[in-house]
Design a protein around this motif. Structure first.
Motif, PDB file in Angstrom:
ATOM      1  N   MET A 128       0.623  -1.098  -0.068  1.00 28.68           N
ATOM      2  CA  MET A 128       0.351   0.298   0.116  1.00 28.68           C
ATOM      3  C   MET A 128       0.380   0.939  -0.100  1.00 28.68           C
ATOM      4  O   MET A 128       1.614   1.213   0.559  1.00 28.68           O
ATOM      5  CB  MET A 128      -1.037  -0.480   1.383  1.00 28.68           C
ATOM      6  CG  MET A 128      -1.915  -1.355   0.817  1.00 28.68           C
ATOM      7  SD  MET A 128      -3.433  -0.780   2.576  1.00 28.68           S
ATOM      8  CE  MET A 128      -3.858   0.177   1.378  1.00 28.68           C
ATOM      9  N   GLY A 129       0.472   2.548  -0.347  1.00 28.62           N
ATOM     10  CA  GLY A 129       1.059   3.764  -0.707  1.00 28.62           C
ATOM     11  C   GLY A 129       0.918   4.216   0.200  1.00 28.62           C
ATOM     12  O   GLY A 129       0.026   4.492   0.779  1.00 28.62           O
ATOM     13  N   GLN A 130       2.145   5.113   1.095  1.00 28.90           N
ATOM     14  CA  GLN A 130       1.996   5.848   2.411  1.00 28.90           C
ATOM     15  C   GLN A 130       2.337   7.393   2.106  1.00 28.90           C
ATOM     16  O   GLN A 130       4.068   7.336   1.360  1.00 28.90           O
ATOM     17  CB  GLN A 130       3.144   5.263   3.331  1.00 28.90           C
ATOM     18  CG  GLN A 130       2.691   4.074   3.573  1.00 28.90           C
ATOM     19  CD  GLN A 130       3.343   2.923   4.838  1.00 28.90           C
ATOM     20  OE1 GLN A 130       3.148   3.569   5.761  1.00 28.90           O
ATOM     21  NE2 GLN A 130       4.239   1.933   5.095  1.00 28.90           N
ATOM     22  N   VAL A 131       1.758   8.013   1.884  1.00 29.38           N
ATOM     23  CA  VAL A 131       2.593   9.779   1.592  1.00 29.38           C
ATOM     24  C   VAL A 131       2.170  10.259   2.017  1.00 29.38           C
ATOM     25  O   VAL A 131       0.932  10.402   3.126  1.00 29.38           O
ATOM     26  CB  VAL A 131       1.461   9.656   0.815  1.00 29.38           C
ATOM     27  CG1 VAL A 131       1.266  10.952  -0.388  1.00 29.38           C
ATOM     28  CG2 VAL A 131       1.651   8.943  -0.845  1.00 29.38           C
ATOM     29  N   HIS A 164       6.429   7.454   0.326  1.00 36.35           N
ATOM     30  CA  HIS A 164       7.524   6.947   1.226  1.00 36.35           C
ATOM     31  C   HIS A 164       7.642   5.883   1.141  1.00 36.35           C
ATOM     32  O   HIS A 164       6.591   4.447   1.752  1.00 36.35           O
ATOM     33  CB  HIS A 164       6.583   7.197   2.963  1.00 36.35           C
ATOM     34  CG  HIS A 164       7.196   8.563   3.626  1.00 36.35           C
ATOM     35  ND1 HIS A 164       8.285   8.842   3.875  1.00 36.35           N
ATOM     36  CD2 HIS A 164       5.984   9.497   3.840  1.00 36.35           C
ATOM     37  CE1 HIS A 164       8.103   9.966   4.516  1.00 36.35           C
ATOM     38  NE2 HIS A 164       6.265  10.476   4.138  1.00 36.35           N
ATOM     39  N   ALA A 165       8.095   5.733   0.272  1.00 38.75           N
ATOM     40  CA  ALA A 165       7.712   3.366  -0.601  1.00 38.75           C
ATOM     41  C   ALA A 165       9.221   3.329  -0.113  1.00 38.75           C
ATOM     42  O   ALA A 165       9.261   1.858  -0.307  1.00 38.75           O
ATOM     43  CB  ALA A 165       8.276   4.217  -1.756  1.00 38.75           C
ATOM     44  N   LEU A 208      -0.330  15.377   7.393  1.00 37.74           N
ATOM     45  CA  LEU A 208      -1.639  14.085   7.326  1.00 37.74           C
ATOM     46  C   LEU A 208      -1.017  13.284   6.706  1.00 37.74           C
ATOM     47  O   LEU A 208      -0.519  13.276   5.759  1.00 37.74           O
ATOM     48  CB  LEU A 208      -2.064  15.186   6.379  1.00 37.74           C
ATOM     49  CG  LEU A 208      -2.546  16.281   6.653  1.00 37.74           C
ATOM     50  CD1 LEU A 208      -3.891  16.831   5.524  1.00 37.74           C
ATOM     51  CD2 LEU A 208      -3.531  16.125   7.311  1.00 37.74           C
ATOM     52  N   LEU A 209      -0.561  12.354   7.413  1.00 36.29           N
ATOM     53  CA  LEU A 209      -0.229  10.502   6.403  1.00 36.29           C
ATOM     54  C   LEU A 209      -1.818  10.230   5.830  1.00 36.29           C
ATOM     55  O   LEU A 209      -2.843   9.721   6.510  1.00 36.29           O
ATOM     56  CB  LEU A 209      -0.354   9.433   7.125  1.00 36.29           C
ATOM     57  CG  LEU A 209       0.494   7.918   7.143  1.00 36.29           C
ATOM     58  CD1 LEU A 209       1.633   8.433   6.409  1.00 36.29           C
ATOM     59  CD2 LEU A 209       0.283   7.192   8.641  1.00 36.29           C
ATOM     60  N   LEU A 210      -1.157  10.235   4.930  1.00 31.82           N
ATOM     61  CA  LEU A 210      -2.525   9.258   3.301  1.00 31.82           C
ATOM     62  C   LEU A 210      -2.088   7.433   3.177  1.00 31.82           C
ATOM     63  O   LEU A 210      -0.450   7.939   3.160  1.00 31.82           O
ATOM     64  CB  LEU A 210      -2.774   9.939   2.782  1.00 31.82           C
ATOM     65  CG  LEU A 210      -3.574  11.426   2.263  1.00 31.82           C
ATOM     66  CD1 LEU A 210      -3.123  12.368   3.565  1.00 31.82           C
ATOM     67  CD2 LEU A 210      -3.348  11.976   1.217  1.00 31.82           C
ATOM     68  N   VAL A 211      -2.961   6.814   3.497  1.00 35.76           N
ATOM     69  CA  VAL A 211      -2.391   5.514   3.062  1.00 35.76           C
ATOM     70  C   VAL A 211      -3.919   5.027   2.427  1.00 35.76           C
ATOM     71  O   VAL A 211      -4.849   5.090   2.446  1.00 35.76           O
ATOM     72  CB  VAL A 211      -2.192   4.685   4.069  1.00 35.76           C
ATOM     73  CG1 VAL A 211      -2.320   2.647   4.265  1.00 35.76           C
ATOM     74  CG2 VAL A 211      -1.744   4.700   5.734  1.00 35.76           C
ATOM     75  N   VAL A 212      -2.980   4.513   0.823  1.00 35.53           N
ATOM     76  CA  VAL A 212      -4.134   4.741  -0.339  1.00 35.53           C
ATOM     77  C   VAL A 212      -3.419   3.333  -0.497  1.00 35.53           C
ATOM     78  O   VAL A 212      -2.480   2.477  -0.459  1.00 35.53           O
ATOM     79  CB  VAL A 212      -3.276   5.662  -1.452  1.00 35.53           C
ATOM     80  CG1 VAL A 212      -3.623   6.978  -1.371  1.00 35.53           C
ATOM     81  CG2 VAL A 212      -2.267   5.192  -2.077  1.00 35.53           C
TER      82      VAL A 212
END
Lengths: 124, 371
Positions: free
Chosen positions: B60-63, B144-145, B115-119
């Motif tokens: 999952m993506g962490q941005v 945050h790959a 803001l931490l986004l998990v996509v």
């Protein structure tokens, strides 16, 4: 005990006279995972070699089971309706799928014996 | 989605651990991921419902978004009230398009500094491009790959993780906390995708093996693959992007209006707000519902749904077997006239109509931590 034959689609066949009992192999059940439903052909249904005959469903997906031989279905394993997990626990025995009255025993010669099937699976 | 050629598949930092644990590896959203371990989906599902399961969700993506305008900027892309999101609190929302369709669904946590986004893995490249394109000049965007993400889920998750990070035991559902786990700096959120209490644990990728192995050493914890992740979320009534929600479904149709707070419903200001506001006022023409097939035959995605008289009413979007219920379960979209709980339907499975009925979701009670 009758000799067991195998297909590349991971079915086993045991012939007694002109009736063949069909199931899926231990390798196949392992690949499928937990079986939750089996849809079987009704007695009297005509099946053709490599034609679709049954459906086996795991938690994740549905897979078709092909008729390994041409003939008429004479019996389906009613125990699988209430306990489809028999396919996992005893694939070569109580987890059998259906029986076919064969219309062309010559088709048997195209199937693998146990040693050939083992070699086939080991190569997968 | 077509799977790319094997040589282009990526691996998470825990790939070698999955292989060592005997996982069956499959391509998923561009990654080689464990679909199940030797005990199988059914046992893994029960493990998570009764004890605790550890999931690798590092695909999952962490941005993160930071800078003074990040909150207002993000609100131009999602319908949730981000401004009202207090420090250390988390919210579920969606990226919408101009028609009110859903580009992806995501979690947003207010970490004060950012803001931490998990996509979703399958959408992350498009999400990042969307963020850069639409709000990249209004705030600082970091991908945050290199970070890994684990999920520890189940009724014993708090007890287990509490041995390493005691403060996690009392953190509220849908909140975040920075804490060390076996000496590794982690960011925990009390959330997940199973309907159980539990956590998602973000950490540097090169420390993920250490944390995962230590958690798996606990007697209550077993590794869980994507197969059980899917059956757990389906029982919990949670949407899977690309199946239950996509660019053609709106939050109103999908039953996600609980995630659009009052101020945003009134003010709009997110893509497709006019469509969503109209659907809130008039009711959508179709709705996502839970469906219980009668008998044992599962009804899979794309199965046609008709009303009791055989007239087309919609389609299944997720369907399978619910191990906790010991019965097939599904969700799908039906015309609003057919959407009330208890409404009889037919599911056309392999050409044969089979009886089913609309059922309330979740199919199993959610057991989130409520303090």
């Amino acid at each position: 005990m009758a000799e067991r034959k195998y297909t590349k689609e991971h079915e086993w066949i045991m012939v007694d006279g002109d009736v063949a009992t069909v199931g899926i192999t231990d390798y196949a059940q392992g690949q499928l995972g937990d079986v939750v439903y089996v849809e079987l052909p009704a007695a009297g249904k005509q099946v053709t070699q490599m034609g679709q005959a049954a459906v086996v469903e795991s938690v994740k997906a549905a897979s078709e089971v092909y008729a390994p031989l041409t003939g008429e279905v004479v019996e389906a394993n009613g125990a699988l309706a209430d306990n489809p997990a028999l396919v996992n626990s005893d694939p070569a025995g109580a987890g059998w799928f259906f029986k076919i009255k064969l219309s062309n025993k010559g088709e048997l010669s195209g199937l693998m014996d146990e040693a050939a099937y083992k070699t086939f699976v080991d190569g997968l | 989605m077509a799977d790319p050629a094997p040589q282009s598949l990526k691996r998470t930092p825990l790939y070698d651990l999955h292989v060592a644990l005997g996982a069956k590896i499959v391509p998923f959203s561009g990654y080689e991921m464990p679909v199940q371990y030797p005990k199988g989906i059914m046992a893994e599902h029960v493990q998570t419902r009764t004890k605790a399961g550890l999931f690798d969700v590092s695909h999952m993506g962490q941005v993160t978004l930071s800078g003074g305008d990040a909150v207002a900027a993000l609100e131009t892309l999602v319908p949730a009230d981000i401004r009202a999101l207090q420090a250390s609190r988390q919210r579920y929302t969606q990226f919408t398009n101009d028609k009110g369709g859903i580009l992806d669904d995501l979690m947003v946590t207010n970490r004060s500094v950012d803001l931490l986004l998990v996509v979703n893995a399958g959408c992350k490249d498009a999400d990042i491009a969307h963020l850069r394109d639409r709000i990249g000049k209004r705030c600082r965007l970091e991908v945050h790959a290199e970070r890994a993400l684990l999920a520890l889920q189940g009724p014993m998750a708090a007890e287990v993780l509490g041995r390493f990070a005691p403060a996690c035991k009392t953190m509220p559902f849908m909140s975040g906390l920075a804490a060390d786990v076996v000496g590794v700096p982690c960011y925990l959120t009390r959330s997940g995708y199973t309907g159980e209490d539990g956590y998602e644990i973000s950490m540097a990728g090169d420390k993920a093996m250490l944390v995962a192995k230590r958690l798996l050493d606990e007697a209550e914890v077993e590794p869980i693959g994507l197969g059980a992740r899917d059956s757990l979320r389906l029982e919990a009534g949670l949407c899977l992007y690309g199946h239950d929600i996509d660019e053609t479904t709106t939050p109103a149709e999908a039953g996600l209006l609980w995630s659009i707070q009052k101020r945003r419903r009134e003010e709009g200001g997110f893509p497709g707000a006019d469509v969503v506001k109209r659907q809130i006022a008039e009711g959508p023409a179709r709705k996502r519902v839970g469906i219980l097939p009668e008998g044992r035959a599962p009804a899979r995605e794309h199965t046609e749904i008709t009303d009791a008289t055989g007239k087309p009413a919609g389609a299944i979007t997720s369907g399978g077997f619910g191990p906790t219920l010991g019965a097939p379960i599904a969700m799908g979209y039906v015309t609003t006239a057919q959407a009330a709980a208890g409404t009889p339907l037919q599911l056309v499975v392999r050409g044969t109509p089979r009886p089913a009925k609309v059922a309330p979701m979740p199919f199993v009670p959610q057991r989130y931590y409520r303090g």
